[in-house]
Design a protein around this motif. Structure first.
Motif, PDB file in Angstrom:
ATOM      1  N   ALA A 158     -25.370 -21.157  16.523  1.00  0.00           N
ATOM      2  CA  ALA A 158     -25.166 -22.585  16.735  1.00  0.00           C
ATOM      3  C   ALA A 158     -26.353 -23.196  17.467  1.00  0.00           C
ATOM      4  O   ALA A 158     -26.805 -24.305  17.139  1.00  0.00           O
ATOM      5  CB  ALA A 158     -23.877 -22.818  17.525  1.00  0.00           C
ATOM      6  N   PHE A 159     -26.892 -22.478  18.450  1.00  0.00           N
ATOM      7  CA  PHE A 159     -28.026 -23.009  19.217  1.00  0.00           C
ATOM      8  C   PHE A 159     -29.254 -23.207  18.329  1.00  0.00           C
ATOM      9  O   PHE A 159     -29.897 -24.258  18.363  1.00  0.00           O
ATOM     10  CB  PHE A 159     -28.346 -22.054  20.370  1.00  0.00           C
ATOM     11  N   THR A 160     -29.570 -22.200  17.520  1.00  0.00           N
ATOM     12  CA  THR A 160     -30.737 -22.328  16.645  1.00  0.00           C
ATOM     13  C   THR A 160     -30.524 -23.383  15.565  1.00  0.00           C
ATOM     14  O   THR A 160     -31.482 -24.028  15.133  1.00  0.00           O
ATOM     15  CB  THR A 160     -31.068 -20.972  15.992  1.00  0.00           C
ATOM     16  N   SER A 161     -29.279 -23.569  15.136  1.00  0.00           N
ATOM     17  CA  SER A 161     -29.008 -24.622  14.152  1.00  0.00           C
ATOM     18  C   SER A 161     -29.346 -25.988  14.716  1.00  0.00           C
ATOM     19  O   SER A 161     -29.842 -26.873  13.999  1.00  0.00           O
ATOM     20  CB  SER A 161     -27.537 -24.588  13.721  1.00  0.00           C
ATOM     21  N   LEU A 162     -29.106 -26.176  16.002  1.00  0.00           N
ATOM     22  CA  LEU A 162     -29.438 -27.447  16.646  1.00  0.00           C
ATOM     23  C   LEU A 162     -30.933 -27.557  16.904  1.00  0.00           C
ATOM     24  O   LEU A 162     -31.556 -28.588  16.615  1.00  0.00           O
ATOM     25  CB  LEU A 162     -28.678 -27.573  17.967  1.00  0.00           C
ATOM     26  N   MET A 163     -31.534 -26.506  17.441  1.00  0.00           N
ATOM     27  CA  MET A 163     -32.943 -26.565  17.825  1.00  0.00           C
ATOM     28  C   MET A 163     -33.870 -26.597  16.609  1.00  0.00           C
ATOM     29  O   MET A 163     -34.777 -27.415  16.528  1.00  0.00           O
ATOM     30  CB  MET A 163     -33.297 -25.356  18.698  1.00  0.00           C
ATOM     31  N   LEU A 164     -33.638 -25.682  15.672  1.00  0.00           N
ATOM     32  CA  LEU A 164     -34.538 -25.539  14.533  1.00  0.00           C
ATOM     33  C   LEU A 164     -34.107 -26.363  13.331  1.00  0.00           C
ATOM     34  O   LEU A 164     -34.844 -26.457  12.356  1.00  0.00           O
ATOM     35  CB  LEU A 164     -34.639 -24.060  14.129  1.00  0.00           C
ATOM     36  N   GLY A 165     -32.910 -26.952  13.408  1.00  0.00           N
ATOM     37  CA  GLY A 165     -32.422 -27.768  12.299  1.00  0.00           C
ATOM     38  C   GLY A 165     -32.841 -29.217  12.372  1.00  0.00           C
ATOM     39  O   GLY A 165     -32.431 -30.024  11.541  1.00  0.00           O
ATOM     40  N   ASN A 166     -33.648 -29.558  13.400  1.00  0.00           N
ATOM     41  CA  ASN A 166     -34.194 -30.922  13.532  1.00  0.00           C
ATOM     42  C   ASN A 166     -33.092 -31.971  13.582  1.00  0.00           C
ATOM     43  O   ASN A 166     -33.138 -32.979  12.885  1.00  0.00           O
ATOM     44  CB  ASN A 166     -35.148 -31.230  12.373  1.00  0.00           C
ATOM     45  N   LYS A 167     -32.095 -31.714  14.431  1.00  0.00           N
ATOM     46  CA  LYS A 167     -30.975 -32.643  14.566  1.00  0.00           C
ATOM     47  C   LYS A 167     -31.033 -33.479  15.837  1.00  0.00           C
ATOM     48  O   LYS A 167     -30.315 -34.460  15.978  1.00  0.00           O
ATOM     49  CB  LYS A 167     -29.644 -31.865  14.540  1.00  0.00           C
ATOM     50  N   LEU A 168     -31.872 -33.095  16.803  1.00  0.00           N
ATOM     51  CA  LEU A 168     -31.918 -33.765  18.097  1.00  0.00           C
ATOM     52  C   LEU A 168     -33.311 -34.339  18.347  1.00  0.00           C
ATOM     53  O   LEU A 168     -34.321 -33.738  17.964  1.00  0.00           O
ATOM     54  CB  LEU A 168     -31.577 -32.784  19.223  1.00  0.00           C
ATOM     55  N   ASN A 169     -33.356 -35.508  18.997  1.00  0.00           N
ATOM     56  CA  ASN A 169     -34.651 -36.014  19.432  1.00  0.00           C
ATOM     57  C   ASN A 169     -35.028 -35.346  20.756  1.00  0.00           C
ATOM     58  O   ASN A 169     -34.279 -34.536  21.300  1.00  0.00           O
ATOM     59  CB  ASN A 169     -34.637 -37.542  19.561  1.00  0.00           C
ATOM     60  N   GLU A 170     -36.193 -35.700  21.302  1.00  0.00           N
ATOM     61  CA  GLU A 170     -36.693 -34.996  22.483  1.00  0.00           C
ATOM     62  C   GLU A 170     -35.765 -35.137  23.679  1.00  0.00           C
ATOM     63  O   GLU A 170     -35.504 -34.168  24.399  1.00  0.00           O
ATOM     64  CB  GLU A 170     -38.093 -35.513  22.837  1.00  0.00           C
ATOM     65  N   LYS A 171     -35.254 -36.324  23.909  1.00  0.00           N
ATOM     66  CA  LYS A 171     -34.383 -36.544  25.063  1.00  0.00           C
ATOM     67  C   LYS A 171     -33.080 -35.763  24.918  1.00  0.00           C
ATOM     68  O   LYS A 171     -32.633 -35.096  25.862  1.00  0.00           O
ATOM     69  CB  LYS A 171     -34.096 -38.034  25.222  1.00  0.00           C
ATOM     70  N   GLU A 172     -32.462 -35.852  23.741  1.00  0.00           N
ATOM     71  CA  GLU A 172     -31.204 -35.123  23.506  1.00  0.00           C
ATOM     72  C   GLU A 172     -31.411 -33.618  23.620  1.00  0.00           C
ATOM     73  O   GLU A 172     -30.573 -32.908  24.184  1.00  0.00           O
ATOM     74  CB  GLU A 172     -30.656 -35.474  22.117  1.00  0.00           C
ATOM     75  N   GLU A 173     -32.525 -33.151  23.096  1.00  0.00           N
ATOM     76  CA  GLU A 173     -32.818 -31.724  23.161  1.00  0.00           C
ATOM     77  C   GLU A 173     -32.958 -31.265  24.608  1.00  0.00           C
ATOM     78  O   GLU A 173     -32.421 -30.222  25.010  1.00  0.00           O
ATOM     79  CB  GLU A 173     -34.099 -31.427  22.389  1.00  0.00           C
ATOM     80  N   GLY A 174     -33.685 -32.043  25.415  1.00  0.00           N
ATOM     81  CA  GLY A 174     -33.885 -31.689  26.809  1.00  0.00           C
ATOM     82  C   GLY A 174     -32.585 -31.624  27.585  1.00  0.00           C
ATOM     83  O   GLY A 174     -32.346 -30.683  28.363  1.00  0.00           O
ATOM     84  N   GLU A 175     -31.716 -32.608  27.370  1.00  0.00           N
ATOM     85  CA  GLU A 175     -30.429 -32.628  28.066  1.00  0.00           C
ATOM     86  C   GLU A 175     -29.562 -31.446  27.652  1.00  0.00           C
ATOM     87  O   GLU A 175     -28.878 -30.832  28.483  1.00  0.00           O
ATOM     88  CB  GLU A 175     -29.709 -33.947  27.781  1.00  0.00           C
ATOM     89  N   PHE A 176     -29.571 -31.118  26.379  1.00  0.00           N
ATOM     90  CA  PHE A 176     -28.745 -30.020  25.885  1.00  0.00           C
ATOM     91  C   PHE A 176     -29.229 -28.675  26.420  1.00  0.00           C
ATOM     92  O   PHE A 176     -28.429 -27.838  26.861  1.00  0.00           O
ATOM     93  CB  PHE A 176     -28.744 -30.023  24.357  1.00  0.00           C
ATOM     94  N   VAL A 177     -30.538 -28.450  26.379  1.00  0.00           N
ATOM     95  CA  VAL A 177     -31.081 -27.191  26.878  1.00  0.00           C
ATOM     96  C   VAL A 177     -30.808 -27.038  28.368  1.00  0.00           C
ATOM     97  O   VAL A 177     -30.487 -25.951  28.858  1.00  0.00           O
ATOM     98  CB  VAL A 177     -32.595 -27.095  26.579  1.00  0.00           C
ATOM     99  N   GLU A 178     -30.914 -28.138  29.104  1.00  0.00           N
ATOM    100  CA  GLU A 178     -30.587 -28.118  30.537  1.00  0.00           C
ATOM    101  C   GLU A 178     -29.157 -27.635  30.756  1.00  0.00           C
ATOM    102  O   GLU A 178     -28.883 -26.804  31.634  1.00  0.00           O
ATOM    103  CB  GLU A 178     -30.755 -29.527  31.105  1.00  0.00           C
ATOM    104  N   GLN A 179     -28.239 -28.139  29.942  1.00  0.00           N
ATOM    105  CA  GLN A 179     -26.832 -27.754  30.055  1.00  0.00           C
ATOM    106  C   GLN A 179     -26.633 -26.273  29.739  1.00  0.00           C
ATOM    107  O   GLN A 179     -25.904 -25.563  30.443  1.00  0.00           O
ATOM    108  CB  GLN A 179     -25.982 -28.615  29.116  1.00  0.00           C
ATOM    109  N   VAL A 180     -27.289 -25.801  28.689  1.00  0.00           N
ATOM    110  CA  VAL A 180     -27.117 -24.397  28.287  1.00  0.00           C
ATOM    111  C   VAL A 180     -27.704 -23.455  29.332  1.00  0.00           C
ATOM    112  O   VAL A 180     -27.110 -22.414  29.656  1.00  0.00           O
ATOM    113  CB  VAL A 180     -27.765 -24.151  26.908  1.00  0.00           C
ATOM    114  N   MET A 181     -28.867 -23.803  29.877  1.00  0.00           N
ATOM    115  CA  MET A 181     -29.483 -22.959  30.899  1.00  0.00           C
ATOM    116  C   MET A 181     -28.564 -22.770  32.095  1.00  0.00           C
ATOM    117  O   MET A 181     -28.494 -21.691  32.689  1.00  0.00           O
ATOM    118  CB  MET A 181     -30.808 -23.575  31.363  1.00  0.00           C
ATOM    119  N   ALA A 182     -27.849 -23.836  32.459  1.00  0.00           N
ATOM    120  CA  ALA A 182     -26.942 -23.765  33.606  1.00  0.00           C
ATOM    121  C   ALA A 182     -25.722 -22.895  33.300  1.00  0.00           C
ATOM    122  O   ALA A 182     -25.114 -22.337  34.221  1.00  0.00           O
ATOM    123  CB  ALA A 182     -26.505 -25.169  34.017  1.00  0.00           C
TER     124      ALA A 182
END
Length: 601
Positions: A161-185
């Motif tokens: 699911a994570f790679t589908s979001l990251m490599l599937g070009n579904k998120l812009n830079e801001k959305e990607e940053g917020e999501f990765v921040e959440q997952v890291m935590a």
């Protein structure tokens, strides 16, 4: 009877492990009949059907025996069969995902059958992933992104699911940053390697994010750290033993702290992972792909090609690395390499989108754009969500000056990949060719909102501002473009240096319009330092000197331009004017000297 059935179960499982699926189906079928289709035996038979690609037969068994309602695992397997047969709507109905938005709202319970986090993937996370895939194929990307996020929230170890979001070009830079921040935590302390791995999959071009990606790449395989140090092993709850190396090098705190810029993910080092461990994953294809992308962005295409080619030699069918390798080969014009790879893929897997894409790349690099678009088009037909094929398809039309078809392809790519800014930039270029500057500027702004750190996009925005007569804006944007490119490693790097040279020339034109002649000359001098044999740059330099009244110097520069490109009409016509102005200037000077001599006499 029970002992016979137990023996048969072991035999079925052993035959499946040995990939003898027909034999496994033979015994599993007999076992299911013996036990009157007891749930565990029916599930074993259904699994045997599934691994043998008999999806309809598997689904029929589950539904006809009423097993879907018995256990969530049966429902999951039935949904997986529907995904395999491309019955997207039926898959969503099977999982009851049509009227709910969150995993907690699903009308069935997974708690009694799912394993604890840290040992196996949660069933609810797997269900959310399948809903994300189904909605993605139905082009309902808002729901697809939502369900993929739910899958990762349910279990942050869900790499699919994570790679589908990251490599599937579904998120812009801001959305990607917020999501990765959440997952890291969410990831535990002992998942440091996974935090770094996830970090390397970020698509952001933000300088702080790129810096953190490079740090993570080094941490996953830091060949320069303590080469003589002892190797250690740490047990991971997911992968068993992973070889690691201890590192004594102290790293500076990352810019990704709590006060980092908005949308930037926090560094794995600051999220509790052990900073003294370096994981030896440098040969992993995902790491190679991420490192090659970083090298490409820095214009180091030769280094990227060596790295990617070595990985392709090990695994020439890697679907993530293949488009990256072909992009590098196109930039370096490695026609033979592309031909050999394309021929190999077409011979061994003619039904794959990657094979047709590779063939299209060969025709594209040899400027046979008509054939290229046919092969790219075939790739998009086979795999609708293959972004590189759509971009190549649109570029081929653009190179043929088929603006309408290029625009249609770019629009489709922008719709299928909402996080990707390249299709929108391509639309801007096509509008610019049609002299529709208003729409070209609008597309640039949309692309900028998705990716504000792409130098190519900034260059286009500056060029459009110049064409619209907004010279102050053009100079400001092009200055930022050059500064952005200066931050990247220079020294003959392909791509970076090419773009920098063009940006400097355009910046000089903006300075000239603003009568900032010294700055314009300095910009052109820098451009000539990169490419000293550009006739247009020499002509631009001559024109500035001509405007400032330095006609003799202008004549010299026009001669340099014509020595490079004798048919340059602009330089030829302006040289005549410069010679005439130089002669008049000489006559006026002589006249003034004569008058001075008369006065002295």
């Amino acid at each position: 009877m029970e002992s016979v059935q137990g023996t048969m179960r072991s035999l079925v499982q052993d035959m499946m492990a040995k990939h003898m699926y027909e034999g496994a189906i033979f015994y599993a079928n007999k076992l299911a009949v013996m036990s009157n289709y007891a749930p565990k035996d029916a599930f074993l038979l259904a699994n045997a059907f599934f691994v043998d690609n008999q999806y309809h037969r598997c689904l029929h068994l589950l539904e006809s025996r009423g097993l879907v309602e018995v256990d969530v695992r049966f429902r999951l397997l039935a949904a997986r069969c529907l995904l395999a047969t491309r019955d997207w709507d039926e898959c969503i109905q099977m999982l009851h995902g049509q009227d709910v938005q969150r995993a907690d709202e699903l009308p069935y319970e997974c708690e009694g059958v799912e394993d604890t986090k840290g040992s196996k993937l949660r069933l609810k996370s797997a269900i959310c992933t399948m809903l994300g895939k189904a909605f993605e194929n139905l082009e309902n990307f808002s729901k697809s992104v939502s369900w993929y996020k739910e899958a990762v929230v349910c279990d942050p170890y869900n790499a699919e699911a994570f790679t589908s979001l990251m490599l599937g070009n579904k998120l812009n830079e801001k959305e990607e940053g917020e999501f990765v921040e959440q997952v890291m935590a969410m990831l535990p302390e002992d998942a440091g390697w996974l935090k770094h791995m996830y970090m390397t999959m970020c698509q952001s071009r933000s300088p702080p994010v790129e810096k953190q990606i490079k740090i993570s790449l080094d941490r996953l395989d830091d060949k320069s750290t303590n080469t003589g140090s002892k190797r250690a092993t740490r047990r991971s709850p997911r992968t068993g033993k992973v070889g690691v190396r201890s590192s004594s090098r102290q790293r500076k705190p990352s810019r990704f702290s709590g006060a980092s810029q908005e949308g930037s993910p926090s560094t794995p080092e600051n999220n509790g992972s052990n900073n003294s461990i370096v994981w030896t994953l440098g040969m992993d294809s995902d790491i190679v792909a991420s490192r090659a992308i970083m090298l490409m962005r820095d214009g180091k295409y030769n280094e990227a090609h060596i790295l990617a080619k070595s990985a392709m030699d090990r695994d020439s069918y890697n679907t993530r690395l293949l488009p990256i390798y072909l992009s590098i080969a196109i930039q370096l014009k490695k026609k033979n390499d592309i031909f050999i790879l394309g021929h190999k893929l077409m011979a061994r897997s003619p039904d794959s989108a990657e094979a047709w894409f590779a063939a299209g790349c060969y025709y594209y690099v040899t400027r046979q754009y008509s054939s290229a678009r046919q092969y790219f088009g075939k790739a998009t037909t086979i795999e609708k969500l293959f972004a590189p094929a759509w971009i190549g398809f649109a570029h081929a039309f653009a190179c043929m000056d088929e603006t309408d078809q290029a625009m249609a392809a770019y629009r489709t790519a922008a719709r299928l990949f909402p996080g990707l800014h390249e299709p929108i930039l391509g639309m801007s270029l096509e509008y610019s060719k049609m002299n529709n500057m208003a729409l070209a500027e609008k597309m640039c702004k949309i692309a900028y909102n998705k990716c504000p750190n792409d130098p190519a996009l900034m260059h286009e925005m500056g060029t459009l501002a110049y064409k619209n007569g907004q010279f102050e804006e053009a100079a400001s944007v092009l200055e930022r473009t050059v500064a952005m490119l200066d931050e990247r490693t220079s020294g003959g790097n392909i791509g970076v240096e090419d773009l920098k040279e063009v940006s400097l020339v355009n910046l000089s034109h903006a300075y000239r319009k603003l009568s900032r002649y010294d700055l314009a000359i300095h910009a052109l001098e820098r451009a000539l330092g990169i490419k000293p044999h550009q006739a247009g740059t020499h002509s631009a330099m001559a024109f500035i000197y001509q405007l400032t009244g330095q006609h003799n110097t202008a004549v010299e520069w026009y001669h340099k331009a014509l020595s490079v490109k004798p048919e340059d009409s602009f330089a030829t016509s302006m040289l005549e004017i410069a010679l005439q102005d130089s002669s008049e200037q000489t006559v006026d000077l002589l006249a003034s000297l004569t008058t001075t001599d008369d006065m002295e006499t």
